[in-house]
Design an enzyme around this catalytic site. Structure first.
Site, PDB file in Angstrom:
ATOM      1  N   CYS A   1       0.823  -1.224   0.000  1.00 24.06           N
ATOM      2  CA  CYS A   1       0.000   0.000   0.000  1.00 24.06           C
ATOM      3  C   CYS A   1       0.850   1.265   0.000  1.00 24.06           C
ATOM      4  CB  CYS A   1      -0.938   0.007   1.196  1.00 24.06           C
ATOM      5  SG  CYS A   1      -1.855  -1.515   1.361  1.00 24.06           S
TER       6      CYS A   1
ATOM      7  N   HIS B   1      -3.758   6.695   3.502  1.00 23.45           N
ATOM      8  CA  HIS B   1      -4.102   5.400   2.925  1.00 23.45           C
ATOM      9  C   HIS B   1      -5.518   5.032   3.350  1.00 23.45           C
ATOM     10  CE1 HIS B   1      -4.032   1.441   1.423  1.00 23.45           C
ATOM     11  NE2 HIS B   1      -3.888   0.837   2.583  1.00 23.45           N
TER      12      HIS B   1
ATOM     13  N   ASN C   1     -10.136  -0.924   0.417  1.00 23.14           N
ATOM     14  CA  ASN C   1      -8.685  -0.771   0.393  1.00 23.14           C
ATOM     15  C   ASN C   1      -8.170  -1.264  -0.957  1.00 23.14           C
ATOM     16  OD1 ASN C   1      -5.925  -0.934   0.719  1.00 23.14           O
ATOM     17  ND2 ASN C   1      -6.005  -2.030   2.676  1.00 23.14           N
TER      18      ASN C   1
HETATM   19  N1  COA Z   1     -18.085 -10.090   9.372  1.00 24.37           N
HETATM   20  C1  COA Z   1     -18.510 -10.448  10.581  1.00 24.37           C
HETATM   21  N2  COA Z   1     -17.685 -10.822  11.582  1.00 24.37           N
HETATM   22  C2  COA Z   1     -16.370 -10.792  11.327  1.00 24.37           C
HETATM   23  C3  COA Z   1     -15.844 -10.429  10.057  1.00 24.37           C
HETATM   24  C4  COA Z   1     -16.769 -10.062   9.073  1.00 24.37           C
HETATM   25  N3  COA Z   1     -16.366  -9.684   7.837  1.00 24.37           N
HETATM   26  N4  COA Z   1     -14.494 -10.502  10.114  1.00 24.37           N
HETATM   27  C5  COA Z   1     -14.171 -10.893  11.355  1.00 24.37           C
HETATM   28  N5  COA Z   1     -15.299 -11.085  12.082  1.00 24.37           N
HETATM   29  C6  COA Z   1     -15.410 -11.506  13.448  1.00 24.37           C
HETATM   30  C7  COA Z   1     -14.218 -12.289  13.915  1.00 24.37           C
HETATM   31  O1  COA Z   1     -14.371 -13.639  13.567  1.00 24.37           O
HETATM   32  C8  COA Z   1     -14.264 -12.091  15.401  1.00 24.37           C
HETATM   33  O2  COA Z   1     -15.217 -12.963  15.959  1.00 24.37           O
HETATM   34  P1  COA Z   1     -14.932 -13.698  17.355  1.00 24.37           P
HETATM   35  O3  COA Z   1     -14.765 -12.589  18.351  1.00 24.37           O
HETATM   36  O4  COA Z   1     -16.142 -14.521  17.516  1.00 24.37           O
HETATM   37  O5  COA Z   1     -13.671 -14.465  17.130  1.00 24.37           O
HETATM   38  C9  COA Z   1     -14.830 -10.672  15.558  1.00 24.37           C
HETATM   39  O6  COA Z   1     -15.439 -10.361  14.297  1.00 24.37           O
HETATM   40  C10 COA Z   1     -13.796  -9.620  15.868  1.00 24.37           C
HETATM   41  O7  COA Z   1     -12.729  -9.780  14.997  1.00 24.37           O
HETATM   42  P2  COA Z   1     -11.463  -8.870  15.106  1.00 24.37           P
HETATM   43  O8  COA Z   1     -10.476  -9.300  14.084  1.00 24.37           O
HETATM   44  O9  COA Z   1     -11.012  -8.775  16.498  1.00 24.37           O
HETATM   45  O10 COA Z   1     -12.095  -7.453  14.708  1.00 24.37           O
HETATM   46  P3  COA Z   1     -11.416  -6.051  14.696  1.00 24.37           P
HETATM   47  O11 COA Z   1     -12.217  -5.100  15.462  1.00 24.37           O
HETATM   48  O12 COA Z   1      -9.935  -6.106  14.949  1.00 24.37           O
HETATM   49  O13 COA Z   1     -11.595  -5.627  13.158  1.00 24.37           O
HETATM   50  C11 COA Z   1     -10.361  -5.511  11.114  1.00 24.37           C
HETATM   51  C12 COA Z   1     -11.010  -6.404  12.140  1.00 24.37           C
HETATM   52  C13 COA Z   1      -9.703  -6.381  10.043  1.00 24.37           C
HETATM   53  C14 COA Z   1     -11.433  -4.647  10.462  1.00 24.37           C
HETATM   54  C15 COA Z   1      -9.312  -4.581  11.803  1.00 24.37           C
HETATM   55  O14 COA Z   1      -8.478  -5.353  12.630  1.00 24.37           O
HETATM   56  C16 COA Z   1      -8.477  -3.838  10.812  1.00 24.37           C
HETATM   57  O15 COA Z   1      -8.962  -3.029  10.057  1.00 24.37           O
HETATM   58  N6  COA Z   1      -7.150  -4.057  10.841  1.00 24.37           N
HETATM   59  C17 COA Z   1      -6.281  -3.405   9.927  1.00 24.37           C
HETATM   60  C18 COA Z   1      -6.405  -4.067   8.607  1.00 24.37           C
HETATM   61  C19 COA Z   1      -5.776  -3.327   7.500  1.00 24.37           C
HETATM   62  O16 COA Z   1      -5.795  -2.129   7.477  1.00 24.37           O
HETATM   63  N7  COA Z   1      -5.208  -4.055   6.556  1.00 24.37           N
HETATM   64  C20 COA Z   1      -4.659  -3.531   5.401  1.00 24.37           C
HETATM   65  C21 COA Z   1      -3.375  -2.903   5.672  1.00 24.37           C
HETATM   66  S1  COA Z   1      -2.776  -2.116   4.248  1.00 24.37           S
END
Ligand code: COA
Length: 330
Positions: free
Chosen positions: A116, A257, A287
């Site tokens: 990215c 970003h 993204n």
């Molecule tokens: N729909 C519904 N539930 C979902 C899901 C979806 N698309 N994706 C994950 N979950 C669930 C998980 O399974 C988890 O369930 P559990 O608690 O029963 O295990 C719960 O939601 C929480 O997951 P978690 O990963 O802790 O959520 P989060 O608040 O950290 O959000 C992201 C997840 C990916 C949105 C967040 O971590 C994020 O944006 N990270 C940065 C990612 C990024 O920017 N990547 C690109 C970099 S260039």
């Protein structure tokens, strides 16, 4: 250093594929909901390239718009850099396909793989080449067909990404024109495991045995990435703001970003820039990795979100980990 030329962005362009995939569309494919995706990421929909539409096709379309706006003739482009993690082919470089599509015969052409952060990596390289007099005109492009490297059965990742391309034409600044004032780039190779496409390279070739394991798709430890993203982007943005000699209140627009609205809000907060001076379009596109900041720059430019003379800050992070920022007086 004093004999280096100032470098300006003469034109920007972007391209988004036609097909829109909404959060509700995704909820038909994996166990997710519009409510979950919106509240955790801010994304409402993303664009998905047609099956026969390549990364270089999208890059070419964005480049044509940037060239048109810049007034620089395609035959005067000396260098084409495509930043991508989803190249048409492992070799040759996607930039070579773009060169051929455009007929930019005198350009050197190569790709940058900095995820990215790639578009700002390309900007820094092009800036230095132009500033030193080694070349005159550069075309830099961020382009991604992430849909081809997405595990459409993994709700943790497939809701986040989209396809598209953004481009900019760079050349030496004329008197009275704006310029790129400062850039900062970095990487931390100790974090290669938290965001990657593990298979399909020489480290882990795709074989008959592992073909169904989705190894050639994006994998991510979301929470870890989130933490690093906020810290690295804040530090990179602060570095260029300081080097430019600006204060937070001088900045007309921050273009970050576009990965997650919560990350963007955290950055705005840490830079003490109010949300209305932070550009966001991730609700429309998700993204798009290297393309994201390039598309956002072009949209902000064409929408008049900043004007000549304004001070803007671009800041990104991505797999590697990598990060970068640029302070630009438009
Ligand atoms: N729909 C519904 N539930 C979902 C899901 C979806 N698309 N994706 C994950 N979950 C669930 C998980 O399974 C988890 O369930 P559990 O608690 O029963 O295990 C719960 O939601 C929480 O997951 P978690 O990963 O802790 O959520 P989060 O608040 O950290 O959000 C992201 C997840 C990916 C949105 C967040 O971590 C994020 O944006 N990270 C940065 C990612 C990024 O920017 N990547 C690109 C970099 S260039």
């Amino acid at each position: 250093m004093s004999d280096l030329l100032s470098v300006t962005i003469a034109g920007t362009g972007s391209y988004l594929p036609e097909r829109v995939m909404t959060n509700d569309d995704l909820a038909q494919i994996v166990d997710t909901s519009d409510e979950w995706i919106t509240s955790r990421t801010g994304i409402k929909e993303r664009r998905i390239a047609a099956e026969d539409e390549t990364t270089s096709d999208m890059a070419t379309a964005a480049a044509r718009k940037a060239l048109e706006q810049s007034g620089v003739a395609v035959e005067d482009i000396d260098m084409i850099i495509v930043a991508t993690i989803t190249p048409d082919t492992l070799t040759p470089a996607t930039a070579c396909y773009v060169q051929d599509n455009l007929g930019a015969r005198q350009a050197m052409a190569f790709d940058i793989s900095a995820a990215c952060s790639g578009f700002l990596y390309a900007m820094k390289m092009a800036k230095r080449m132009i500033a030193s007099g080694a070349i005159q005109n550069a075309l830099i492009i961020g382009a991604e067909k992430l849909s081809a490297f997405t595990n459409w059965t993994d709700r943790n990742t497939c809701v986040l990404f989209g396809d598209g391309a953004g481009a900019a034409v760079m050349r030496a600044a004329q008197p009275g024109e704006g310029s790129i004032i400062a850039t900062d780039i970095g990487s931390d190779g100790a974090q290669t495991d938290i965001l990657n496409i593990p298979g399909g390279g020489s480290r882990c070739p795709i074989t008959l045995e592992n073909a169904n394991d989705h190894l050639a798709t994006l994998g991510m430890q979301g929470r870890e990435v989130f933490k690093h993203a906020v810290t690295r982007m804040k530090n990179a943005a602060n570095a260029v703001i300081e080097r430019a000699g600006w204060a937070a209140e001088d900045i007309a627009l921050v273009i970050p970003h576009q990965a997650n609205l919560r990350i963007i809000d955290a950055i705005a907060d840490r830079l003490s820039v109010p949300n209305e001076r932070v550009f966001v379009n991730l609700h429309k596109y998700g993204n798009t990795s290297a393309a994201a900041v390039a598309i956002a720059l072009d949209e902000a430019h064409r929408e008049g979100a900043f004007k000549k003379g304004d001070k803007i800050v671009l800041v990104v992070f991505g797999a590697g980990l990598t990060w970068a920022a640029a302070a630009i007086q438009w």
